[in-house]
Design a protein around this motif. Structure first.
Motif, mmCIF file in Angstrom:
data_model
loop_
_atom_site.group_PDB
_atom_site.id
_atom_site.type_symbol
_atom_site.label_atom_id
_atom_site.label_comp_id
_atom_site.label_asym_id
_atom_site.label_seq_id
_atom_site.Cartn_x
_atom_site.Cartn_y
_atom_site.Cartn_z
ATOM 1 N N UNK A 1 1.129 -1.679 0.072
ATOM 2 C CA UNK A 1 -0.100 -0.390 -0.429
ATOM 3 C C UNK A 1 -0.016 1.649 0.201
ATOM 4 N N UNK A 2 0.836 1.740 -0.769
ATOM 5 C CA UNK A 2 0.869 3.564 -0.843
ATOM 6 C C UNK A 2 0.104 3.892 -0.937
ATOM 7 N N UNK A 3 0.647 5.570 0.157
ATOM 8 C CA UNK A 3 -0.304 6.064 1.071
ATOM 9 C C UNK A 3 0.653 7.797 0.466
ATOM 10 N N UNK A 4 0.605 8.859 1.576
ATOM 11 C CA UNK A 4 0.831 10.589 1.369
ATOM 12 C C UNK A 4 2.216 9.751 2.298
ATOM 13 N N UNK A 5 2.357 8.979 3.290
ATOM 14 C CA UNK A 5 3.792 7.926 4.006
ATOM 15 C C UNK A 5 4.539 8.221 2.880
ATOM 16 N N UNK A 6 4.193 7.733 1.360
ATOM 17 C CA UNK A 6 5.226 7.310 0.374
ATOM 18 C C UNK A 6 5.913 8.428 -0.563
ATOM 19 N N UNK A 7 5.075 9.665 0.071
ATOM 20 C CA UNK A 7 5.796 10.069 -0.803
ATOM 21 C C UNK A 7 7.376 10.795 -1.187
ATOM 22 N N UNK A 8 7.554 11.216 -2.399
ATOM 23 C CA UNK A 8 8.489 11.699 -2.559
ATOM 24 C C UNK A 8 9.269 13.197 -2.686
ATOM 25 N N UNK A 9 8.283 14.301 -2.479
ATOM 26 C CA UNK A 9 8.698 15.426 -2.571
ATOM 27 C C UNK A 9 7.840 15.712 -1.202
ATOM 28 N N UNK A 10 8.776 16.373 -0.092
ATOM 29 C CA UNK A 10 7.966 16.985 1.005
ATOM 30 C C UNK A 10 7.193 18.293 0.019
ATOM 31 N N UNK A 11 5.797 18.153 1.782
ATOM 32 C CA UNK A 11 4.503 19.205 0.429
ATOM 33 C C UNK A 11 3.547 18.543 -0.508
ATOM 34 N N UNK A 12 4.285 17.670 -1.023
ATOM 35 C CA UNK A 12 2.872 16.908 -1.864
ATOM 36 C C UNK A 12 2.521 16.023 -1.523
ATOM 37 N N UNK A 13 1.126 15.500 -2.520
ATOM 38 C CA UNK A 13 0.910 14.404 -1.695
ATOM 39 C C UNK A 13 -0.127 13.783 -2.677
ATOM 40 N N UNK A 14 -0.375 12.360 -3.044
ATOM 41 C CA UNK A 14 -1.242 11.796 -3.266
ATOM 42 C C UNK A 14 -2.779 12.176 -3.981
ATOM 43 N N UNK A 15 -3.165 13.343 -2.832
ATOM 44 C CA UNK A 15 -4.605 13.907 -3.358
ATOM 45 C C UNK A 15 -4.472 15.118 -4.224
ATOM 46 N N UNK A 16 -3.145 15.312 -4.742
ATOM 47 C CA UNK A 16 -3.097 16.126 -5.283
ATOM 48 C C UNK A 16 -3.129 15.103 -7.031
ATOM 49 N N UNK A 17 -3.649 14.125 -7.107
ATOM 50 C CA UNK A 17 -3.385 13.492 -8.497
ATOM 51 C C UNK A 17 -5.166 12.854 -8.149
ATOM 52 N N UNK A 18 -5.616 12.932 -9.381
ATOM 53 C CA UNK A 18 -7.073 12.060 -9.891
ATOM 54 C C UNK A 18 -7.044 11.106 -10.900
ATOM 55 N N UNK A 19 -5.868 11.267 -11.466
ATOM 56 C CA UNK A 19 -5.763 9.813 -12.596
ATOM 57 C C UNK A 19 -4.120 9.488 -11.940
ATOM 58 N N UNK A 20 -4.924 8.572 -12.045
ATOM 59 C CA UNK A 20 -2.956 8.136 -11.721
ATOM 60 C C UNK A 20 -2.519 6.974 -12.408
ATOM 61 N N UNK A 21 -1.835 6.175 -12.332
ATOM 62 C CA UNK A 21 -1.090 4.350 -13.189
ATOM 63 C C UNK A 21 0.057 4.290 -11.555
ATOM 64 N N UNK A 22 0.200 2.704 -11.471
ATOM 65 C CA UNK A 22 0.785 2.249 -11.196
ATOM 66 C C UNK A 22 2.364 1.557 -12.001
ATOM 67 N N UNK A 23 4.125 1.309 -11.216
ATOM 68 C CA UNK A 23 4.256 0.629 -12.588
ATOM 69 C C UNK A 23 5.126 0.080 -10.952
ATOM 70 N N UNK A 24 5.661 -1.378 -11.166
ATOM 71 C CA UNK A 24 6.395 -1.883 -10.793
ATOM 72 C C UNK A 24 7.657 -2.582 -10.888
#
Length: 416
Positions: free
Chosen positions: A353-376
Motif C-alpha cells: 500500500x502506498x499513501x502520503x507516507x511514501x511521497x517523495x517530494x515534501x509538501x506533495x500528496x497523492x490527493x493532488x492527483x486524480x488520474x494515476x497509474x502504478x508501475x512495478x
C-alpha cells in the motif's frame, strides 16, 4: 611571527631594488656632468694653444717683413705666452652647492619618501593585517594542546578579525570566523548578525542561507516565528539538499504533528552525512521518536491510498535479493513518481500500500492527483532509475478517490 619577518625582509629587499632605480639617474647625470666638464676643459686648452701658435706665426711674418724689430717680436711673444698661461688657469664660475651637486641632495629625500610611502600604502591597502591574522591562526593551531594559550590566541584572533572587517567588509571568510566564534560562545544574536553580514556579500549562497536560518531559529528560542519560517523556506529554495535546512524543515513538520513529513525530511538530510557523525545520530533520534509516536497512535485508514496485489510472473528468472520498486505516477504528464516504495523480490507475492507516507517530494500528496497509474519494476542493477533489461508491469489509468484505489500487477514485461 617568522612569516611576518620574512615578509618584511622581502619588502625591504624590494625597496632596495627600487632605490637603485631612483638613485641611478642622479649618479649617471653626475658622471656625465664630470665627463662633460673635463671634455670642455681639454677643448679650451687646445683652442688656447692653437691661438698662441697663430699669434706666434703672425709675429714671425711681421718680423720677416721688417714691420717689427727683434725686440718687439720678443715682447709680443712673451705677452702671448702670458695670455696662454692666464687662460689655462681660469676656472669655471662657482656654482651653488645644490647645483654643483647635480641634484644629489634630492636622492636621499626620494629614498626616504619611497620607503615611508611604501610601508604606509601597504599597511592601509596591502595584506599586512591579513598576514597577521594568518599568523594568529597558525599560532592557535600550534597551541591546541595548551588550553589557556589557545584561548588567548583565539581572543587575539577574533579581535584582529573584528578590526579587519571594519575596513574589509566583503571578506565572507572573516564573517564566518566571527559567526562560528559567536556560536561557540552561545551568543546567537552576534552569530546571526555576522551571518547576515556575510549574506550581504553573497546573498544567494545556500550554505550561508542555511546557517543564517539556523542561527535565527536558535535566537528565537527554537520557535518557528514568521521570520524563521521565511528564512528556512528561502534557504530550502536555494538548496533542497542542504542537511541543515532539511533538519529545520523536519523540526517544523514535527512541531506541526506532521510526523511522516518530518521523517522524510530527516532521512533526506541523513543521505548527505556520515552515519557516525553527531548530526546524523541527532537526526536518527528524531526519526526514532517520530516512528515511536506513529506506532503509539491509533490506526487510521490512510486516505487516498493505492493498494497493489503484486507478484512476479513464473516465467521471469530473478534472484531473491533483487529489488522491486513500486511507484505511483500521474497517468499523463511528468514521469516523476508521486510516491514510491522498494522491497526485496523475495517478499513477493504480497499486497503493498502506498499513501502520503511514501511521497517523495515534501509538501506533495497523492490527493493532488486524480488520474494515476502504478508501475512495478524488478531492477536488474538495484538502481531506482529504469534500465534496459529490467522487468516491469504497468497498470491502466486509475481514478484515485479519498477511499483509495486497488489494483493487481504481475511483473512479466521486459524493458527494451
Amino acid at each position: 611571527m617568522m612569516e611576518v619577518s620574512s615578509m618584511l625582509g622581502w619588502t625591504l629587499g624590494l625597496l632596495c631594488g627600487a632605490s637603485i632605480f631612483v638613485l641611478y639617474p642622479f649618479f649617471s647625470s653626475r658622471v656625465d656632468s664630470q665627463l662633460g666638464k673635463s671634455t670642455e676643459k681639454r677643448i679650451a686648452q687646445q683652442d688656447n694653444v692653437r691661438s698662441y701658435q697663430d699669434q706666434q706665426k703672425q709675429h714671425k711674418q711681421q718680423l720677416s717683413l721688417g714691420e717689427i724689430d727683434e725686440q718687439q717680436y720678443e715682447r709680443l711673444l712673451a705677452d702671448a705666452q702670458r695670455l696662454l698661461l692666464s687662460n689655462a688657469d681660469v676656472s669655471t664660475p662657482s656654482e651653488s652647492p645644490f647645483k654643483s651637486a647635480g641634484g644629489m641632495w634630492l636622492a636621499p629625500v626620494l629614498v626616504v619618501f619611497l620607503s615611508v610611502s611604501t610601508f604606509f600604502i601597504y599597511h592601509q591597502l596591502g595584506a599586512f593585517a591579513d598576514q597577521n591574522i594568518a599568523d594568529l591562526i597558525q599560532q592557535q593551531s600550534l597551541d591546541s594542546n595548551d588550553t589557556e594559550a589557545a584561548k588567548k590566541h583565539n581572543d587575539n584572533l577574533i579581535a584582529a578579525v573584528e578590526k579587519r572587517v571594519e575596513d574589509q567588509t566583503d571578506n565572507v571568510y572573516y564573517w564566518m570566523m566571527l559567526a562560528q566564534s559567536a556560536l561557540g560562545d552561545q551568543d546567537m544574536a552576534r552569530a546571526n548578525n555576522y551571518f547576515a553580514q556575510a549574506l550581504k556579500v553573497k546573498p544567494k549562497d545556500s550554505y550561508l542561507l542555511g546557517q543564517y536560518a539556523e542561527s535565527l531559529f536558535l535566537l528565537d528560542q527554537s520557535r518557528f516565528t514568521e521570520r524563521v519560517t521565511l528564512a528556512v523556506d528561502k534557504a530550502f529554495m536555494a538548496d533542497a539538499n542542504n542537511y541543515t535546512v532539511l533538519g529545520l524543515k523536519g523540526i517544523e513538520a514535527f512541531s506541526n504533528n506532521e510526523l511522516h513529513q518530518a521523517i522524510s525530511y530527516w532521512r533526506r538530510a541523513q543521505q548527505n552525512l556520515d552515519s557516525n557523525s553527531v548530526v546524523f545520530q541527532g537526526l536518527q533520534l528524531g526519526i526514532d521518536r517520530a516512528v515511536l509516536m506513529l506506532s503509539a497512535a491509533p490506526d487510521k485508514p490512510a486516505l487516498f491510498s493505492v493498494t497493489v496485489d503484486l507478484s512476479i510472473d513464473a516465467s521471469v528468472i530473478f534472484e531473491k535479493d533483487q529489488l522491486v520498486f513500486v511507484a505511483v505516477l500521474h497517468s499523463e504528464g511528468p514521469s516523476m513518481p508521486l510516491a514510491a516504495i522498494k522491497l526485496p523480490a523475495s517478499k513477493l507475492p504480497d499486497r503493498v500500500t502506498l499513501s502520503d507516507r511514501n511521497v517523495l517530494v515534501p509538501g506533495q500528496s497523492l490527493s493532488s492527483a486524480n488520474i494515476i497509474k502504478v508501475v512495478a519494476r524488478l531492477s536488474s542493477t538495484g538502481s531506482a532509475t529504469p534500465q534496459s533489461g529490467d522487468w516491469e508491469a504497468v497498470s491502466e489509468s486509475l481514478v484515485l478517490t479519498q477511499e483509495g484505489v486497488q489494483t493487481t500487477l504481475s511483473i512479466n514485461r521486459r524493458r527494451q
